[in-house]
Motif scaffolding. Structure first.
Motif, PDB file in Angstrom:
ATOM      1  N   PHE A 123       0.823  -1.279   0.026  1.00  0.00           N
ATOM      2  CA  PHE A 123       0.226  -0.058   0.010  1.00  0.00           C
ATOM      3  C   PHE A 123       1.007   1.420  -0.102  1.00  0.00           C
ATOM      4  O   PHE A 123       0.665   2.123  -0.948  1.00  0.00           O
ATOM      5  N   ALA A 124       1.793   1.374   0.917  1.00  0.00           N
ATOM      6  CA  ALA A 124       2.758   2.613   1.041  1.00  0.00           C
ATOM      7  C   ALA A 124       3.628   2.690  -0.251  1.00  0.00           C
ATOM      8  O   ALA A 124       3.642   3.803  -0.767  1.00  0.00           O
ATOM      9  N   MET A 125       4.146   1.606  -1.120  1.00  0.00           N
ATOM     10  CA  MET A 125       4.833   1.826  -2.190  1.00  0.00           C
ATOM     11  C   MET A 125       4.059   2.089  -3.240  1.00  0.00           C
ATOM     12  O   MET A 125       4.223   3.087  -4.176  1.00  0.00           O
ATOM     13  N   GLU A 126       2.756   1.770  -3.286  1.00  0.00           N
ATOM     14  CA  GLU A 126       1.824   2.070  -4.455  1.00  0.00           C
ATOM     15  C   GLU A 126       1.434   3.562  -4.206  1.00  0.00           C
ATOM     16  O   GLU A 126       1.423   4.321  -5.290  1.00  0.00           O
ATOM     17  N   GLU A 127       1.172   3.956  -3.039  1.00  0.00           N
ATOM     18  CA  GLU A 127       0.858   5.533  -2.670  1.00  0.00           C
ATOM     19  C   GLU A 127       1.995   6.215  -3.099  1.00  0.00           C
ATOM     20  O   GLU A 127       1.902   7.580  -3.730  1.00  0.00           O
ATOM     21  N   GLY A 128       3.260   6.020  -2.895  1.00  0.00           N
ATOM     22  CA  GLY A 128       4.323   6.642  -3.388  1.00  0.00           C
ATOM     23  C   GLY A 128       4.521   6.770  -4.595  1.00  0.00           C
ATOM     24  O   GLY A 128       4.833   7.820  -5.271  1.00  0.00           O
ATOM     25  N   LEU A 129       4.332   5.874  -5.419  1.00  0.00           N
ATOM     26  CA  LEU A 129       4.263   5.755  -6.930  1.00  0.00           C
ATOM     27  C   LEU A 129       3.274   6.633  -7.561  1.00  0.00           C
ATOM     28  O   LEU A 129       3.529   7.164  -8.490  1.00  0.00           O
ATOM     29  N   ARG A 130       2.177   6.828  -6.900  1.00  0.00           N
ATOM     30  CA  ARG A 130       1.333   7.803  -7.364  1.00  0.00           C
ATOM     31  C   ARG A 130       1.680   9.396  -7.016  1.00  0.00           C
ATOM     32  O   ARG A 130       1.127  10.179  -7.734  1.00  0.00           O
ATOM     33  N   CYS A 131       2.791   9.492  -6.411  1.00  0.00           N
ATOM     34  CA  CYS A 131       2.954  11.016  -6.109  1.00  0.00           C
ATOM     35  C   CYS A 131       4.471  11.494  -6.961  1.00  0.00           C
ATOM     36  O   CYS A 131       5.430  10.766  -6.832  1.00  0.00           O
ATOM     37  N   ARG A 132       4.249  12.350  -7.666  1.00  0.00           N
ATOM     38  CA  ARG A 132       5.246  12.901  -8.636  1.00  0.00           C
ATOM     39  C   ARG A 132       6.406  13.572  -7.948  1.00  0.00           C
ATOM     40  O   ARG A 132       7.278  14.030  -8.654  1.00  0.00           O
ATOM     41  N   GLU A 133       5.956  13.887  -6.915  1.00  0.00           N
ATOM     42  CA  GLU A 133       7.053  14.742  -6.058  1.00  0.00           C
ATOM     43  C   GLU A 133       8.139  13.870  -5.303  1.00  0.00           C
ATOM     44  O   GLU A 133       8.808  14.196  -4.534  1.00  0.00           O
ATOM     45  N   LEU A 134       8.012  12.615  -5.678  1.00  0.00           N
ATOM     46  CA  LEU A 134       9.266  11.668  -5.339  1.00  0.00           C
ATOM     47  C   LEU A 134      10.058  11.354  -6.352  1.00  0.00           C
ATOM     48  O   LEU A 134       9.743  11.066  -7.587  1.00  0.00           O
ATOM     49  N   ALA A 135      11.303  11.231  -6.310  1.00  0.00           N
ATOM     50  CA  ALA A 135      12.092  10.890  -7.343  1.00  0.00           C
ATOM     51  C   ALA A 135      12.384   9.269  -7.566  1.00  0.00           C
ATOM     52  O   ALA A 135      12.426   9.051  -8.669  1.00  0.00           O
TER      53      ALA A 135
END
Length: 291
Positions: A123-135
């Motif tokens: 869940f946390a990884m998928e949420e992170g992949l949706r955030c374009r503010e992460l490198a």
């Protein structure tokens, strides 16, 4: 059965096939992201008995991130944050990331998430992949949990492709199961090159990396190491003579080391148990949204 008539096909059809075949047979090499773009979903398999997995996964992630082409209108320096997700079992086997030992350009931008269960980590990884503010997103999962089946892997791949955020998933003590990852590596420790100035020093860490599955590259084996602040790959083991020691390596403009230690991360860090509103809040803050 009659043979198909190929004479009616346009010449460009054969050229496209030849071009695709040449691309698929091309060997992987460091800094390839600058020419062909990133592999947005990669997996790294490693044993918990060696200090190879987290270091190699981060080295591959940094190589893609630092050498990715910058588009017009974008800042010369990428100031986005980095999300590092671990299950508790993976952290117990390899330790948590140690902020002071990270490369200098990552120390102030790391968001660490400690998940109780594989479902929470996914869940946390998928949420992170949706955030374009992460490198990029770096995940660690131990074993072959039921939650990480082909369907879950496909969800991660499609999310990474849709939002353009790369995922590097470390599989600790895991078997090679079904996955939609575009690049899959098997990593073990390799002897380090001899130090330049101090013969008694342990030398920069090195890894023997086998690319056993890739969508756009032929399989192969390399010895990965760091030289002059860049990831280097050698096809022969003969030039390496000293063993790698510990979990430290240097990658960056300045000589710094990364290490994994059983110490808590200072700064943004969360523990997941069931639902994880803290992660969504942190990612919204990274986007600059009002919470």
């Amino acid at each position: 059965m009659s043979q198909p008539d190929l004479s009616s096909l346009p010449t460009t059809a054969f050229e496209d096939v030849a071009t695709l075949s040449a691309q698929r047979s091309a060997r992987w090499r460091p800094r390839l992201a600058a020419q062909q773009g990133k592999a947005l979903h990669s997996e790294v398999f490693a044993s918990s008995r060696e200090a190879a997995g987290a270091g190699a996964a981060l080295a591959l992630a940094l190589d893609d991130w630092r050498n990715a082409p910058r588009g017009e209108g974008e800042e010369a320096e990428d100031r986005r944050s980095v999300l590092w997700v671990q299950t508790r079992d993976a952290a117990r086997l390899g330790g948590r990331p140690y902020r002071a030992g990270l490369p200098g350009d990552l120390q102030a931008r790391l968001i660490h998430v400690l998940a109780e269960k594989p479902e929470d980590a996914l869940f946390a990884m998928e949420e992170g992949l949706r955030c374009r503010e992460l490198a990029f997103v770096l995940g660690e999962v131990s074993g072959n949990p039921k939650a990480l089946d082909f369907t879950a892997s496909r969800r991660l791949t499609l999310t990474a492709q849709k939002h353009g955020v790369p995922l590097f998933l470390l599989r600790v003590d895991a078997g090679r199961d079904l996955s939609s990852a575009r690049m899959r590596w098997e990593v073990t420790c390799a002897p380090s090159p001899a130090p330049e100035w101090n013969a008694q020093a342990p030398g920069n860490p090195a890894w023997k990396a086998e690319l056993f599955r890739a969508r756009s590259h032929a399989p192969g084996e390399w010895v990965l190491s760091e030289r002059t602040g860049q990831l280097e790959a050698a096809r022969k083991l003969g030039s390496y003579s000293r063993p790698s020691i510990g979990k430290a390596f240097t990658l960056g403009k300045h000589t710094r080391s990364y290490s994994v230690r059983p110490e808590p991360v200072e700064g943004p860090s969360f523990t997941l148990a069931g639902a994880a509103p803290e992660v969504s809040t942190a990612l919204r803050q990274a986007r600059g949204e009002r919470v």
